[in-house]
Design a protein around this motif. Sequence first.
Motif, PDB file in Angstrom:
ATOM      1  N   LEU A 353       0.827  -1.211   0.000  1.00 41.98           N
ATOM      2  CA  LEU A 353       0.000   0.000   0.000  1.00 41.98           C
ATOM      3  C   LEU A 353       0.855   1.252   0.000  1.00 41.98           C
ATOM      4  O   LEU A 353       0.477   2.285  -0.577  1.00 41.98           O
ATOM      5  N   ASN A 354       1.993   1.213   0.652  1.00 39.40           N
ATOM      6  CA  ASN A 354       2.905   2.363   0.671  1.00 39.40           C
ATOM      7  C   ASN A 354       3.332   2.720  -0.751  1.00 39.40           C
ATOM      8  O   ASN A 354       3.296   3.896  -1.161  1.00 39.40           O
ATOM      9  N   ASN A 355       3.729   1.715  -1.517  1.00 41.81           N
ATOM     10  CA  ASN A 355       4.121   1.959  -2.912  1.00 41.81           C
ATOM     11  C   ASN A 355       2.940   2.452  -3.743  1.00 41.81           C
ATOM     12  O   ASN A 355       3.083   3.325  -4.616  1.00 41.81           O
ATOM     13  N   LEU A 356       1.751   1.909  -3.461  1.00 43.44           N
ATOM     14  CA  LEU A 356       0.566   2.303  -4.217  1.00 43.44           C
ATOM     15  C   LEU A 356       0.207   3.768  -3.947  1.00 43.44           C
ATOM     16  O   LEU A 356      -0.122   4.527  -4.861  1.00 43.44           O
ATOM     17  N   PHE A 357       0.284   4.203  -2.689  1.00 37.05           N
ATOM     18  CA  PHE A 357      -0.023   5.593  -2.340  1.00 37.05           C
ATOM     19  C   PHE A 357       0.953   6.555  -3.022  1.00 37.05           C
ATOM     20  O   PHE A 357       0.564   7.582  -3.581  1.00 37.05           O
ATOM     21  N   ILE A 358       2.225   6.218  -2.957  1.00 35.20           N
ATOM     22  CA  ILE A 358       3.245   7.098  -3.560  1.00 35.20           C
ATOM     23  C   ILE A 358       3.054   7.175  -5.067  1.00 35.20           C
ATOM     24  O   ILE A 358       3.167   8.253  -5.673  1.00 35.20           O
ATOM     25  N   HIS A 359       2.742   6.040  -5.684  1.00 38.15           N
ATOM     26  CA  HIS A 359       2.543   6.016  -7.134  1.00 38.15           C
ATOM     27  C   HIS A 359       1.351   6.882  -7.540  1.00 38.15           C
ATOM     28  O   HIS A 359       1.420   7.644  -8.507  1.00 38.15           O
ATOM     29  N   GLN A 360       0.250   6.806  -6.787  1.00 37.82           N
ATOM     30  CA  GLN A 360      -0.924   7.625  -7.115  1.00 37.82           C
ATOM     31  C   GLN A 360      -0.659   9.105  -6.876  1.00 37.82           C
ATOM     32  O   GLN A 360      -1.156   9.971  -7.599  1.00 37.82           O
ATOM     33  N   TYR A 412      -0.108   8.162   3.196  1.00 40.47           N
ATOM     34  CA  TYR A 412      -1.211   8.541   2.313  1.00 40.47           C
ATOM     35  C   TYR A 412      -1.416  10.059   2.312  1.00 40.47           C
ATOM     36  O   TYR A 412      -1.523  10.675   1.246  1.00 40.47           O
ATOM     37  N   THR A 413      -1.476  10.635   3.478  1.00 42.62           N
ATOM     38  CA  THR A 413      -1.723  12.086   3.558  1.00 42.62           C
ATOM     39  C   THR A 413      -0.560  12.886   2.980  1.00 42.62           C
ATOM     40  O   THR A 413      -0.769  13.896   2.297  1.00 42.62           O
ATOM     41  N   GLU A 414       0.666  12.419   3.228  1.00 41.03           N
ATOM     42  CA  GLU A 414       1.819  13.144   2.690  1.00 41.03           C
ATOM     43  C   GLU A 414       1.879  13.059   1.170  1.00 41.03           C
ATOM     44  O   GLU A 414       2.225  14.033   0.488  1.00 41.03           O
ATOM     45  N   SER A 415       1.550  11.885   0.622  1.00 39.90           N
ATOM     46  CA  SER A 415       1.609  11.720  -0.834  1.00 39.90           C
ATOM     47  C   SER A 415       0.486  12.477  -1.529  1.00 39.90           C
ATOM     48  O   SER A 415       0.714  13.148  -2.547  1.00 39.90           O
ATOM     49  N   LEU A 416      -0.726  12.391  -0.981  1.00 41.83           N
ATOM     50  CA  LEU A 416      -1.874  13.016  -1.637  1.00 41.83           C
ATOM     51  C   LEU A 416      -1.991  14.506  -1.337  1.00 41.83           C
ATOM     52  O   LEU A 416      -2.640  15.245  -2.084  1.00 41.83           O
ATOM     53  N   SER A 417      -1.394  14.945  -0.223  1.00 43.67           N
ATOM     54  CA  SER A 417      -1.499  16.371   0.112  1.00 43.67           C
ATOM     55  C   SER A 417      -0.814  17.239  -0.943  1.00 43.67           C
ATOM     56  O   SER A 417      -1.260  18.358  -1.232  1.00 43.67           O
ATOM     57  N   GLU A 513     -13.448  13.062  -1.047  1.00 48.62           N
ATOM     58  CA  GLU A 513     -12.249  12.566  -0.363  1.00 48.62           C
ATOM     59  C   GLU A 513     -12.559  12.220   1.093  1.00 48.62           C
ATOM     60  O   GLU A 513     -12.039  11.238   1.637  1.00 48.62           O
ATOM     61  N   GLN A 514     -13.409  13.014   1.729  1.00 50.83           N
ATOM     62  CA  GLN A 514     -13.763  12.741   3.125  1.00 50.83           C
ATOM     63  C   GLN A 514     -14.502  11.414   3.248  1.00 50.83           C
ATOM     64  O   GLN A 514     -14.207  10.611   4.137  1.00 50.83           O
ATOM     65  N   ASP A 515     -15.463  11.170   2.364  1.00 44.49           N
ATOM     66  CA  ASP A 515     -16.196   9.903   2.397  1.00 44.49           C
ATOM     67  C   ASP A 515     -15.259   8.722   2.187  1.00 44.49           C
ATOM     68  O   ASP A 515     -15.375   7.686   2.860  1.00 44.49           O
ATOM     69  N   PHE A 516     -14.332   8.882   1.266  1.00 41.07           N
ATOM     70  CA  PHE A 516     -13.383   7.799   1.015  1.00 41.07           C
ATOM     71  C   PHE A 516     -12.515   7.541   2.239  1.00 41.07           C
ATOM     72  O   PHE A 516     -12.280   6.387   2.622  1.00 41.07           O
ATOM     73  N   CYS A 517     -12.016   8.594   2.867  1.00 39.58           N
ATOM     74  CA  CYS A 517     -11.153   8.431   4.043  1.00 39.58           C
ATOM     75  C   CYS A 517     -11.912   7.754   5.184  1.00 39.58           C
ATOM     76  O   CYS A 517     -11.352   6.917   5.902  1.00 39.58           O
ATOM     77  N   GLY A 594      -7.453  17.852   7.317  1.00 42.97           N
ATOM     78  CA  GLY A 594      -6.540  18.980   7.467  1.00 42.97           C
ATOM     79  C   GLY A 594      -5.140  18.660   6.974  1.00 42.97           C
ATOM     80  O   GLY A 594      -4.435  19.520   6.437  1.00 42.97           O
ATOM     81  N   GLU A 595      -4.730  17.392   7.132  1.00 44.97           N
ATOM     82  CA  GLU A 595      -3.418  16.973   6.633  1.00 44.97           C
ATOM     83  C   GLU A 595      -3.426  16.826   5.122  1.00 44.97           C
ATOM     84  O   GLU A 595      -2.386  17.001   4.470  1.00 44.97           O
ATOM     85  N   LEU A 596      -4.582  16.498   4.530  1.00 44.57           N
ATOM     86  CA  LEU A 596      -4.663  16.365   3.076  1.00 44.57           C
ATOM     87  C   LEU A 596      -4.786  17.721   2.393  1.00 44.57           C
ATOM     88  O   LEU A 596      -4.096  17.991   1.406  1.00 44.57           O
ATOM     89  N   PHE A 597      -5.654  18.577   2.902  1.00 47.53           N
ATOM     90  CA  PHE A 597      -5.882  19.902   2.309  1.00 47.53           C
ATOM     91  C   PHE A 597      -5.212  20.965   3.192  1.00 47.53           C
ATOM     92  O   PHE A 597      -5.885  21.733   3.879  1.00 47.53           O
ATOM     93  N   THR A 598      -3.912  20.957   3.174  1.00 50.15           N
ATOM     94  CA  THR A 598      -3.161  21.843   4.073  1.00 50.15           C
ATOM     95  C   THR A 598      -3.327  23.321   3.729  1.00 50.15           C
ATOM     96  O   THR A 598      -3.248  24.180   4.613  1.00 50.15           O
ATOM     97  N   ASN A 599      -3.536  23.626   2.458  1.00 55.49           N
ATOM     98  CA  ASN A 599      -3.566  25.034   2.034  1.00 55.49           C
ATOM     99  C   ASN A 599      -4.962  25.532   1.679  1.00 55.49           C
ATOM    100  O   ASN A 599      -5.101  26.652   1.171  1.00 55.49           O
ATOM    101  N   LEU A 600      -6.008  24.727   1.940  1.00 54.51           N
ATOM    102  CA  LEU A 600      -7.347  25.127   1.504  1.00 54.51           C
ATOM    103  C   LEU A 600      -7.803  26.398   2.202  1.00 54.51           C
ATOM    104  O   LEU A 600      -8.234  27.360   1.549  1.00 54.51           O
ATOM    105  N   GLU A 601      -7.713  26.442   3.508  1.00 54.45           N
ATOM    106  CA  GLU A 601      -8.171  27.621   4.243  1.00 54.45           C
ATOM    107  C   GLU A 601      -7.320  28.840   3.899  1.00 54.45           C
ATOM    108  O   GLU A 601      -7.843  29.950   3.714  1.00 54.45           O
TER     109      GLU A 601
END
Length: 908
Positions: A353-360, A412-417, A513-517, A594-601
Amino acid sequence: MTAIKHTLHRDVFLPNDEQLVAFVHVTKVGRKKKNSFLCAVLSTDITPIQPRVYQVKKADKGESYKKKLSWLLRELKTVDGKSTNKETAEFDLHFEKIFKWSASSVAEKESFLSCLWKLSQRYLIQKADFVNVPRHLLQEVSRPTERVTQAADDIEVLQEDYQALSSKEESDLDQLMSECQAAISNAEVFSENLSKQLSVLDGANIHSIMGSEDQVLNLMRLLDDGINQAESIEGKLESYDNILQNVKEQMEVMKDKDTLIKVRNRNHQKLLEELDNVVTQLDLDTRHLKALQDGELSTPNGIYECTVAALALHKCVNINIHPALTKMAAVEEQQKKFTKFAASFAKRLAHHLNNLFIHQGNEMGETLSRQAAEYKLTPHHTRHRDLTPYADLMAWLKAADSKTFTDLSKVYTESLSKLYKKEVLDFIEFSKQRLTTIPDRVKLGAQAASMLSGSSTSLQRFEASRKRSGSMQSVDSGSVSFHGSDADIASRHFFDQVLDKLLSELEPFCLAEQDFCVRFFHLIGDPMKDEKEQVNEEEAETGDIWMQRKEIPVIEVEHVAKEYFMENLGEGLYQKRRTVLMRQINEEVRKMMGELFTNLEEELEGFIFYADKLDGFYSMYMLVRMSQHVNNAQDAGSFLSVTFASCLVKIKRNFDKFIQNQIAAIEDYKVQKKSRCGIIGFVHNFGEFASQAESIFKGSDRHTHLDKSYSALVKVVFQQIDRVSTEHGKTPREVVMLENFHHMFSVLSQLKIPCLDGDRKEAKQVYQDNLSVYTTNLLGRPLEKIQVFFEGVESKIASGVKPEEVGYQLAFSKQELRKVIKEYSGKEVKKGLDHVYKKVEKHLCEEENLLQVVWFSMQEEFIKQIKHYEDLINKCYPDSDGDIGSRHFFDQVLDKLLSELEPFCLAE
C-alpha cells in the motif's frame, strides 16, 4: 415468656408445619437497641426431620413477628459459650460467618445452648463443636430408639405450658357453676362445696376398688405380662434400630458421594466443551496461512483471499475464551504463532500500500491540465475505486498493528497532500484570473446598458471602477461614483457567479475525499466488530449501530442514524447519541482532512482578501454565498464546514470594515461652498447602496447584519446632513435639510425596510419642519406696513386694551388703517411675490423637484396672513362703514390681491 412462646409458635412457625423447641431473647453485641429472638425449630413436614435456627424480629409496623435470617442446624460449625467458669450472657454462633449475640439472661442462654446440643446429637451426623460451654449443659442424649419419642416429648413440653379448654370442658364447667348460686359472688363457699363433693367421690371410689380386689389382682398380672412382652418387643426393635441406623449413615454418605460424582461429571463435560471450543477457534485453515504468506495483493481474487484470511486470523488472535485458559502453554504457543503471521502479513501489506499511495500521488500532471482547461475540480473517483478493495484489509491492519496503520495513514496524507495542494492552488488562482479578465458577454451587457442610459463613458470607466472600493462620498469629492453603474453591477454579478462556482466545486471535491477516508481508514467505530457485537455495544454507549463499512457514506450518516433511533430509542436519546457520534466523526475526520488539504483555508482567505481589495461590495456577495454553503452543510462539524465557517468570520470582518469605510467617507465629506448644495452625494449614493444591498441579501439569513449596517449608515447620514446644512454658505440651511431629508424619506419609503421605519418617520418630520420654517422665513412681509400696523394692534390687545377700543388710539385709528391699505396695490403685491419666487428657484435644485411644493406652501402661508388681517379688522373696527366709506373695502382690497396672486401661482 410463655405468652411470647405461644405467639411465636402460633404466628410464625405453625403455619409452615414447624415446631418451636426453644428460643432466647438476644441482641447483637454492641447494639443494645435492636432486639430479636433466636429460635430452635423442628421442621416436621419433611422426612427426615430437619432442625433449623431462625432469627425472628418484630415487624416495622404492628405487633406481629417475621423471620429475618434462617440457617440449617447442620450449617452450624461452632458454638462458643465464651466461658466455662464465668457466667456471661454472650455467645457466638459460627455459620458461614460469625454471629455475636448477647442473651437477655444467663439462664435463657444456657437453656438455648443445651437445646442446640441435644438437637445436634440427635439429628446430625456431622455435629457442631461446642467450646467454652459448661459441662452440665452437655448432657448425654438417649439412645437412637428414643429419638422420635423424645422429640415428641420436647414438643409436648412446649404445648403443656399453655392449653386451651375444649368445648366439652367448657360446658361441664358452666353446668357446675350454675348448680351453685354463689359460685361467682362467694368463691370460698363454692370451693367448700367442691371439696365436699370431691371427698364423697373419693370415698365411693375407694369402696368400689376394695370391692373388686380380685379383678385388680388379675389386672395386675395382665399388666405384668404385657410389660414383659413389651420389653421383649422393645429389645427386638432396638436391634432393628441399630441395624437401620448404620444403613442410614451409609445412605447419607452414598448420597453425598453421588452428588460429588454428578458435579465432577458435569465439570468434565464443561471442560471438554470449552477445550473443543478453544481448539476450534485456534484452528486456522492452511489455505488461509498460504494466502497470508504468499497471497497476491494486486489482483481482485488475491485481495479477496487475503481479506478472508486476515479476518480469520483476527478471530483466532482475538479469541473469546476464559482468561484462565489463555495461560495454557498450548494456547500461548498458538497465539505466538498467530502473532508472527499477523506481523509478517502486516509488513507485506503495508509495503504494498505504501508503494501504491506514492505512485498515485505522483500522477498529477494530466489531471491538473485537464481541470485547468475546464475550470473544474474533478473528484478522484478512479483512485478511490482502485483503493476501495483494500478497505477491509485496512480495518484488519488498524486492529492488528495500530503503529503500522498510523504510519501508512501518514504516507497517504503526505503523498496526496501534494496533489491536493497543487489542485486547490491552481483552481483558486484561476478563479482570481477570471475576476481580473472580464468576459466579453459582461462587457457587451455593460455597453448595451450604457447606450440605453445615455452614458458614453461607462465602459471606459469600467476597469478603473473595479480597481477601487466604492465610497458613498465619491461624487462630492470630485470623482465619479460607480455604486450603481451598469458596469459595476455586471462585474459584481459576474463575481457572484465565480464565487458560487468556486464553492460549488470545492464542496463535492472535498466531500468525496472525506467519504473515502472514512470508509477506507475506518474513522468511525471499531472496524473489526461483527454486526451483532456492534449492535450490543453501541446500543449501550454511542448508538452508532447503523454504521456499515463500504455501504453508507458519511453524507448519509445522519439520515440513517435518525431513521433507526427515532424508531427504536425516541427523539431525546437519538439527539444525545447523535451528538456523541458526530463529535467522534468530526475530530478524526477533520484531522486527516486537514493533513490532506493543508492550504485550503489559506488559499480561500487569500481569495477573500483579493476580492475585497478589488471591490468592497464583493464582501456582501461573499457573506451571502458563504453563509448559504455553511448553512446547507450536512455535517456542521466536518472539515469543509469548519473551514467555510472560519472564512465566513473573516468575510464578516471585511463587511464590517467596508461599512466602517462608508461611514468614514460620509464623515469626511467636504462641503462645496462655491455652488448650490442640492442633494448631497452620500445621500444620493445611499439609495443606490441600499437597493443593491437588498438585491444581494434577498432571502438570506444574514439580513440581520445588513439591518445593523443600515441603522449605523442612516444615523451618520442624518448627522452629516445637519453638519453640511450648517457649514454650506451659499444655500440656506433649511433648503439643504428639506431637500436631503425629503430624498431620504423617498428612498426609505421605496425600500420599505422594516428596521428603518422609525428613521423614515424621522426624515419625514424633519423635512416638514424645515419646509415650514423655510416658507415662513422666505415669505417675509410682502405687505410689510400692513404687517407692522397689525402687529401694533395685536400688542395693544395683548396689553389689555379691548379690541373695539383699539380704533380710538391715534396710531391705530381708522384713518391710519385706510392710509396703509391704499399704499398696496395688486401690482406691488405681484412684484413682491415675483421676487420671492426667483429666490426659491435659485435655492432649490431641479433634481428633487420641490419647487411646486415649496411655492404652494408659500401661497397657503400668504393667504393665511391675509385672512388673519381680515379677522383683526372685523374684530377691532366693527362699525367702520360710515367712516371709511364701505364695510367691504378691505374685502375688496384682499380680493384684488388674491386675484393678482392666483393666476401667477397657477401659471407656475
